[in-house]
Design a protein around this motif. Structure first.
Motif, mmCIF file in Angstrom:
data_model
loop_
_atom_site.group_PDB
_atom_site.id
_atom_site.type_symbol
_atom_site.label_atom_id
_atom_site.label_comp_id
_atom_site.label_asym_id
_atom_site.label_seq_id
_atom_site.Cartn_x
_atom_site.Cartn_y
_atom_site.Cartn_z
ATOM 1 N N ILE B 4 0.851 -1.189 0.000
ATOM 2 C CA ILE B 4 0.000 0.000 0.000
ATOM 3 C C ILE B 4 0.891 1.245 0.000
ATOM 4 N N ASP B 5 0.684 2.081 -1.034
ATOM 5 C CA ASP B 5 1.349 3.378 -1.054
ATOM 6 C C ASP B 5 0.420 4.348 -0.346
ATOM 7 N N LEU B 6 0.810 4.766 0.865
ATOM 8 C CA LEU B 6 -0.070 5.632 1.666
ATOM 9 C C LEU B 6 0.051 7.098 1.273
ATOM 10 N N GLY B 7 1.003 7.429 0.399
ATOM 11 C CA GLY B 7 1.192 8.826 0.021
ATOM 12 C C GLY B 7 1.594 9.647 1.228
ATOM 13 N N PHE B 8 1.009 10.834 1.364
ATOM 14 C CA PHE B 8 1.274 11.664 2.543
ATOM 15 C C PHE B 8 0.331 11.263 3.667
ATOM 16 N N ILE B 9 0.869 11.148 4.859
ATOM 17 C CA ILE B 9 0.007 10.743 5.983
ATOM 18 C C ILE B 9 0.546 11.350 7.285
ATOM 19 N N SER B 10 -0.360 11.650 8.203
ATOM 20 C CA SER B 10 0.069 12.150 9.521
ATOM 21 C C SER B 10 0.521 10.964 10.357
ATOM 22 N N LEU B 11 1.397 11.219 11.312
ATOM 23 C CA LEU B 11 1.938 10.136 12.135
ATOM 24 C C LEU B 11 0.866 9.408 12.951
ATOM 25 N N PRO B 12 -0.055 10.134 13.613
ATOM 26 C CA PRO B 12 -1.078 9.390 14.359
ATOM 27 C C PRO B 12 -1.889 8.457 13.455
ATOM 28 N N ARG B 13 -2.198 8.940 12.255
ATOM 29 C CA ARG B 13 -2.974 8.124 11.330
ATOM 30 C C ARG B 13 -2.153 6.938 10.815
ATOM 31 N N LEU B 14 -0.886 7.161 10.621
ATOM 32 C CA LEU B 14 0.002 6.077 10.181
ATOM 33 C C LEU B 14 0.045 4.970 11.240
ATOM 34 N N HIS B 15 0.271 5.363 12.489
ATOM 35 C CA HIS B 15 0.362 4.345 13.540
ATOM 36 C C HIS B 15 -0.974 3.636 13.742
ATOM 37 N N ALA B 16 -2.053 4.379 13.520
ATOM 38 C CA ALA B 16 -3.382 3.758 13.598
ATOM 39 C C ALA B 16 -3.566 2.747 12.467
ATOM 40 N N THR B 17 -3.037 3.070 11.295
ATOM 41 C CA THR B 17 -3.122 2.158 10.158
ATOM 42 C C THR B 17 -2.334 0.883 10.448
ATOM 43 N N GLU B 18 -1.132 1.060 10.996
ATOM 44 C CA GLU B 18 -0.303 -0.102 11.347
ATOM 45 C C GLU B 18 -1.036 -1.003 12.340
ATOM 46 N N GLU B 19 -1.616 -0.367 13.363
ATOM 47 C CA GLU B 19 -2.271 -1.173 14.403
ATOM 48 C C GLU B 19 -3.526 -1.864 13.869
ATOM 49 N N ALA B 20 -4.234 -1.166 12.956
ATOM 50 C CA ALA B 20 -5.430 -1.771 12.352
ATOM 51 C C ALA B 20 -5.042 -3.006 11.540
ATOM 52 N N ILE B 21 -3.933 -2.909 10.813
ATOM 53 C CA ILE B 21 -3.479 -4.057 10.021
ATOM 54 C C ILE B 21 -3.003 -5.172 10.953
ATOM 55 N N ALA B 22 -2.309 -4.784 12.040
ATOM 56 C CA ALA B 22 -1.812 -5.780 13.003
ATOM 57 C C ALA B 22 -2.966 -6.557 13.638
ATOM 58 N N LYS B 23 -4.100 -5.921 13.741
ATOM 59 C CA LYS B 23 -5.252 -6.579 14.363
ATOM 60 C C LYS B 23 -5.643 -7.831 13.580
ATOM 61 N N TYR B 24 -5.490 -7.764 12.254
ATOM 62 C CA TYR B 24 -5.850 -8.921 11.422
ATOM 63 C C TYR B 24 -4.613 -9.669 10.925
ATOM 64 N N GLY B 25 -3.455 -8.982 10.948
ATOM 65 C CA GLY B 25 -2.181 -9.652 10.697
ATOM 66 C C GLY B 25 -1.808 -9.942 9.260
ATOM 67 N N VAL B 26 -2.583 -9.414 8.298
ATOM 68 C CA VAL B 26 -2.274 -9.670 6.879
ATOM 69 C C VAL B 26 -0.949 -8.986 6.524
ATOM 70 N N PRO B 27 0.055 -9.761 6.086
ATOM 71 C CA PRO B 27 1.361 -9.166 5.790
ATOM 72 C C PRO B 27 1.263 -8.022 4.777
ATOM 73 N N THR B 28 1.808 -6.887 5.156
ATOM 74 C CA THR B 28 1.645 -5.674 4.340
ATOM 75 C C THR B 28 2.892 -4.802 4.419
ATOM 76 N N LEU B 29 3.315 -4.301 3.272
ATOM 77 C CA LEU B 29 4.343 -3.259 3.245
ATOM 78 C C LEU B 29 3.671 -1.949 2.878
ATOM 79 N N MET B 30 3.967 -0.909 3.649
ATOM 80 C CA MET B 30 3.462 0.422 3.309
ATOM 81 C C MET B 30 4.636 1.371 3.152
#
Lengths: 88, 251
Positions: B4-30
């Motif tokens: 996933i190319d997240l483009g520009f993102i704020s840090l709180p939103r980035l960490h929230a995205t990481e944690e949301a993905i971690a919740k389901y664990g699907v391997p992802t590079l951003m």
């Protein structure tokens, strides 16, 4: 609160600590640029250390016990004790 | 593996995205770029001890706290950043911290190699070129998934970093740093892709190289994707947590 900065292989540990009238830890904050896993365990350690005597073996014993459930690359229990004692 | 190319993102939103993905664990590079420019504190750092808040205000920088440990850094649009999230059992990243740092560092090293630059893993969590840091990395675990993230210095705002980050004297006294000023000190210890190549590397070119570097390091094929509906829902919830001053200023 009294403060210290202690450099370890795993990073810099800063301790802010205050003692009660009996020389037991009353309040303690451990900060720095290290890695400890899981991260929340440091808050748990700060809580556990309240009421512990700052001199003698109790401090090291409590911290060693805490190390059974964490990973702290480059920071041994002795480093933690050293950082705390340095502040006093 | 999902890319996933997240483009520009704020840090709180980035960490929230990481944690949301971690919740389901699907391997992802951003891959992502930080906007607005933000001082990122390690999990255990102290806002008052590690950041010059007045300078941060003057420079219009946001302050945030990461879910991972390590040291404070200035995140802005000059640098490129990556996040890898993968469940422990996916085997994408080693569970143990140091092997995990090393495997991720290989992605950055391979990207640098593709530009003809020799680089190596150094210290506990850096990648260096000729002894100078070009990437800093950190990791944490959430819900039995690894979150590994870091910087790829395409360019670097030395002046702003020197003004806003409080580097304790204990950290630098025995490193043999000759320069007296903070910007000079950083300049002796840090390098960038642009400086190594002597040209301005477009962000898209750096992204493509880093993506290929991770494909090689993780031995995966990256396929463009996006967040699932569940992940998006969790991201909204977690964003509030990372934006909460109680979290940011907790130590």
């Amino acid at each position: 609160m009294q403060h210290s900065v202690h450099k370890t292989r795993g990073g810099l540990i800063r301790v802010g600590v205050s003692l009660d009238a009996n020389g037991r830890i009353d309040d303690i904050v451990i900060t720095g640029d290290f890695f400890i896993y899981p991260e929340e365990s440091v808050e748990a350690l700060e809580k556990v250390l309240v009421g512990i005597g700052a001199d003698g073996g109790e401090l090291l014993r409590v911290i060693k016990g805490f190390y059974e459930n964490i990973e702290a690359p480059g920071i041994g229990p002795e480093d933690m004790v050293k950082a705390i004692k340095k502040a006093l | 593996m999902r890319y996933i190319d997240l483009g520009f993102i704020s840090l709180p939103r980035l960490h929230a995205t990481e944690e949301a993905i971690a919740k389901y664990g699907v391997p992802t590079l951003m891959l992502w770029v930080a906007r607005p420019a933000t001082v990122s504190l390690g999990y255990f750092q102290s806002v008052s001890e590690d950041v010059d808040l007045e300078e941060a205000k003057r420079l219009g920088l946001a302050i945030t706290r990461r879910p991972s440990g390590g040291g404070a850094a200035l995140f802005d649009e000059k640098e490129l950043y990556y996040s890898i999230v993968a469940s422990w059992d996916s085997g994408v990243l080693p569970r143990s911290p140091r092997p995990c740092f090393k495997k991720a560092a290989n992605g950055i090293i391979f990207a640098l190699n593709s530009f003809g630059i020799d680089a190596k893993f150094a210290g506990k969590n850096d990648v260096q070129v000729n002894g100078k840091k070009i990437s800093g990395n950190a990791q944490t675990n959430k819900n039995e998934a690894k979150i590994q993230h870091g910087t790829f210095l395409v360019d670097f705002d030395i002046e702003a970093a020197a003004r806003v980050l409080k580097v304790p004297i204990e950290k630098v006294v025995d490193k043999g740093i000759g320069a007296k000023t903070m910007p000079g000190m950083i300049e002796e210890r840090v390098t960038t892709l642009d400086r190594e190549l002597g040209r301005k590397v477009p962000m898209e070119e750096a992204k493509e190289a880093l993506k290929k570097g991770f494909e090689k390091a993780l031995d995966v094929e990256l396929i463009d994707g996006g967040l699932t509906r569940e992940e998006e829902r969790m991201r909204e919830k977690f964003t509030a947590k990372y934006e909460d001053p109680e979290w940011i200023y907790k130590r």
